[in-house]
Motif scaffolding. Structure first.
Motif, PDB file in Angstrom:
ATOM      1  N   LEU A   1     -25.532  -9.831  14.601  1.00 60.78           N
ATOM      2  CA  LEU A   1     -25.133 -10.839  15.586  1.00 60.78           C
ATOM      3  C   LEU A   1     -23.954 -11.647  15.078  1.00 60.78           C
ATOM      4  O   LEU A   1     -23.030 -11.979  15.839  1.00 60.78           O
ATOM      5  CB  LEU A   1     -26.319 -11.751  15.898  1.00 60.78           C
ATOM      6  N   GLU A   2     -23.963 -11.976  13.791  1.00 62.23           N
ATOM      7  CA  GLU A   2     -22.834 -12.697  13.204  1.00 62.23           C
ATOM      8  C   GLU A   2     -21.547 -11.876  13.315  1.00 62.23           C
ATOM      9  O   GLU A   2     -20.492 -12.393  13.702  1.00 62.23           O
ATOM     10  CB  GLU A   2     -23.111 -13.028  11.744  1.00 62.23           C
TER      11      GLU A   2
ATOM     12  N   GLY B   1     -21.276 -20.465  10.631  1.00 65.48           N
ATOM     13  CA  GLY B   1     -22.051 -21.685  10.540  1.00 65.48           C
ATOM     14  C   GLY B   1     -23.535 -21.423  10.732  1.00 65.48           C
ATOM     15  O   GLY B   1     -24.284 -21.176   9.781  1.00 65.48           O
ATOM     16  N   LEU B   2     -23.979 -21.448  11.978  1.00 63.47           N
ATOM     17  CA  LEU B   2     -25.405 -21.283  12.267  1.00 63.47           C
ATOM     18  C   LEU B   2     -25.935 -19.934  11.794  1.00 63.47           C
ATOM     19  O   LEU B   2     -26.968 -19.852  11.124  1.00 63.47           O
ATOM     20  CB  LEU B   2     -25.646 -21.446  13.770  1.00 63.47           C
ATOM     21  N   LEU B   3     -25.243 -18.861  12.158  1.00 67.22           N
ATOM     22  CA  LEU B   3     -25.749 -17.529  11.822  1.00 67.22           C
ATOM     23  C   LEU B   3     -25.683 -17.245  10.331  1.00 67.22           C
ATOM     24  O   LEU B   3     -26.571 -16.597   9.774  1.00 67.22           O
ATOM     25  CB  LEU B   3     -24.965 -16.468  12.608  1.00 67.22           C
ATOM     26  N   ALA B   4     -24.645 -17.739   9.665  1.00 69.58           N
ATOM     27  CA  ALA B   4     -24.555 -17.546   8.215  1.00 69.58           C
ATOM     28  C   ALA B   4     -25.684 -18.261   7.491  1.00 69.58           C
ATOM     29  O   ALA B   4     -26.205 -17.774   6.480  1.00 69.58           O
ATOM     30  CB  ALA B   4     -23.200 -18.026   7.700  1.00 69.58           C
ATOM     31  N   SER B   5     -26.092 -19.418   7.996  1.00 71.60           N
ATOM     32  CA  SER B   5     -27.208 -20.134   7.374  1.00 71.60           C
ATOM     33  C   SER B   5     -28.520 -19.386   7.580  1.00 71.60           C
ATOM     34  O   SER B   5     -29.369 -19.339   6.676  1.00 71.60           O
ATOM     35  CB  SER B   5     -27.300 -21.554   7.944  1.00 71.60           C
ATOM     36  N   VAL B   6     -28.685 -18.773   8.747  1.00 76.36           N
ATOM     37  CA  VAL B   6     -29.884 -17.953   8.992  1.00 76.36           C
ATOM     38  C   VAL B   6     -29.891 -16.746   8.060  1.00 76.36           C
ATOM     39  O   VAL B   6     -30.926 -16.398   7.471  1.00 76.36           O
ATOM     40  CB  VAL B   6     -29.944 -17.512  10.469  1.00 76.36           C
ATOM     41  N   ASN B   7     -28.740 -16.090   7.930  1.00 71.30           N
ATOM     42  CA  ASN B   7     -28.633 -14.940   7.022  1.00 71.30           C
ATOM     43  C   ASN B   7     -29.017 -15.326   5.596  1.00 71.30           C
ATOM     44  O   ASN B   7     -29.764 -14.609   4.920  1.00 71.30           O
ATOM     45  CB  ASN B   7     -27.202 -14.391   7.018  1.00 71.30           C
ATOM     46  N   ALA B   8     -28.483 -16.444   5.129  1.00 67.23           N
ATOM     47  CA  ALA B   8     -28.747 -16.878   3.760  1.00 67.23           C
ATOM     48  C   ALA B   8     -30.225 -17.183   3.554  1.00 67.23           C
ATOM     49  O   ALA B   8     -30.796 -16.860   2.501  1.00 67.23           O
ATOM     50  CB  ALA B   8     -27.896 -18.105   3.430  1.00 67.23           C
ATOM     51  N   ALA B   9     -30.850 -17.799   4.561  1.00 67.50           N
ATOM     52  CA  ALA B   9     -32.271 -18.120   4.443  1.00 67.50           C
ATOM     53  C   ALA B   9     -33.117 -16.846   4.377  1.00 67.50           C
ATOM     54  O   ALA B   9     -34.037 -16.736   3.552  1.00 67.50           O
ATOM     55  CB  ALA B   9     -32.710 -18.990   5.617  1.00 67.50           C
ATOM     56  N   LEU B  10     -32.820 -15.867   5.223  1.00 63.94           N
ATOM     57  CA  LEU B  10     -33.608 -14.628   5.255  1.00 63.94           C
ATOM     58  C   LEU B  10     -33.394 -13.797   3.995  1.00 63.94           C
ATOM     59  O   LEU B  10     -34.360 -13.393   3.329  1.00 63.94           O
ATOM     60  CB  LEU B  10     -33.236 -13.809   6.494  1.00 63.94           C
ATOM     61  N   LEU B  11     -32.130 -13.536   3.661  1.00 68.62           N
ATOM     62  CA  LEU B  11     -31.851 -12.702   2.495  1.00 68.62           C
ATOM     63  C   LEU B  11     -32.215 -13.429   1.203  1.00 68.62           C
ATOM     64  O   LEU B  11     -32.764 -12.810   0.278  1.00 68.62           O
ATOM     65  CB  LEU B  11     -30.377 -12.305   2.474  1.00 68.62           C
ATOM     66  N   GLY B  12     -31.936 -14.726   1.132  1.00 66.87           N
ATOM     67  CA  GLY B  12     -32.279 -15.483  -0.066  1.00 66.87           C
ATOM     68  C   GLY B  12     -33.774 -15.480  -0.321  1.00 66.87           C
ATOM     69  O   GLY B  12     -34.220 -15.325  -1.468  1.00 66.87           O
ATOM     70  N   THR B  13     -34.569 -15.631   0.731  1.00 62.86           N
ATOM     71  CA  THR B  13     -36.019 -15.594   0.578  1.00 62.86           C
ATOM     72  C   THR B  13     -36.489 -14.238   0.076  1.00 62.86           C
ATOM     73  O   THR B  13     -37.330 -14.144  -0.834  1.00 62.86           O
ATOM     74  CB  THR B  13     -36.705 -15.917   1.917  1.00 62.86           C
TER      75      THR B  13
END
Length: 239
Positions: A90-91, A140-152
């Motif tokens: 989506l990003e 912005g929004l989507l990159a933060s979601v990506n970081a949260a999912l992959l980082g976890t």
């Protein structure tokens, strides 16, 4: 080189490609973003086109990171892996829409047809506003979601040193909050506050790209992508 190492290497190089392409792209396309009468022929064209091409390279590299990392992450956290791929796609699509909006402005500049100057400027400004919106949502929004999912996923699976995903997990809420603040008009999109909020995510992607390229990930107990070994003897051979 194992299939896991190859996937990690590809993901690392693609993460670095997103950085190498996106930063100069933003500088190169400034004339089309800041000059309202750019569509009328005022301002450079070659550098802007090059910036748009780099934006498209960034789109392809961003999507490629998800494709490369999916087979690694899914064997430990399938739900997080699917979520990461979906948000990353989506990003990339959102960034692609922004790049195509700038392509439309360049096209209008080259072939304005019978439209008046006022109509051309209004149309180009609408397209630039669309690009600005995609730039706010995707990195912005989507990159933060990506970081949260992959980082976890990386933190739980211990596939890389935990300090790396921690950068992403710290930066994700900061970037998310900064983007929301920009959306409601608290500060400008490229204000010092937004730059500070983006820094942890930048360091997260840079450190992850370098580590995946140079070191790869901690090998899993088994590699599902590797072919199964053939037995030396079959039941028929035993008789």
């Amino acid at each position: 080189m194992s299939p896991t190492r190859r996937s990690a290497l590809a993901a690392g190089l693609l993460y670095l490609a997103t950085i190498v392409s996106s930063i100069p792209a933003l500088a190169l396309i400034q004339p089309i973003l800041t000059q309202p009468d750019y569509v009328l022929g005022d301002g450079p064209q070659t550098r802007v086109v090059l910036g748009i091409v780099l934006d498209l390279v960034n789109v392809a590299a961003a999507i490629g990171t998800a494709v490369a990392l999916y087979p690694i992450i899914r064997r430990r956290h399938q739900t997080l892996a699917i979520g990461f791929v979906a948000s990353r796609l989506l990003e990339g699509a959102t960034l692609g829409i922004g790049a195509l909006a700038l392509v439309a402005v360049v096209t209008l500049r080259r072939d304005p047809g019978t439209a008046s100057d006022e109509t051309l400027v209004a149309a180009s400004q609408s397209l630039v506003s669309l690009r600005d919106a995609t730039f706010l949502l995707a990195p912005g929004l989507l990159a933060s979601v990506n970081a949260a999912l992959l980082g976890t996923a990386l933190y739980r699976a211990r596939l890389v040193p935990r300090g790396i995903p921690l950068l992403g997990l710290i930066g994700a809420p900061l970037l998310f909050a900064s983007t929301l603040a920009t959306l409601v008009g608290v500060f400008e999109q490229l204000s010092p506050w937004s730059v500070v909020a983006t820094l942890p995510i930048f360091l997260w992607e840079l450190s992850l790209g370098l580590h995946l390229t140079l070191r790869g990930v901690t090998e899993l107990d088994h590699d599902d992508s590797a072919p199964a070994p053939r037995p030396d003897r079959t039941p028929a051979d035993a008789h």
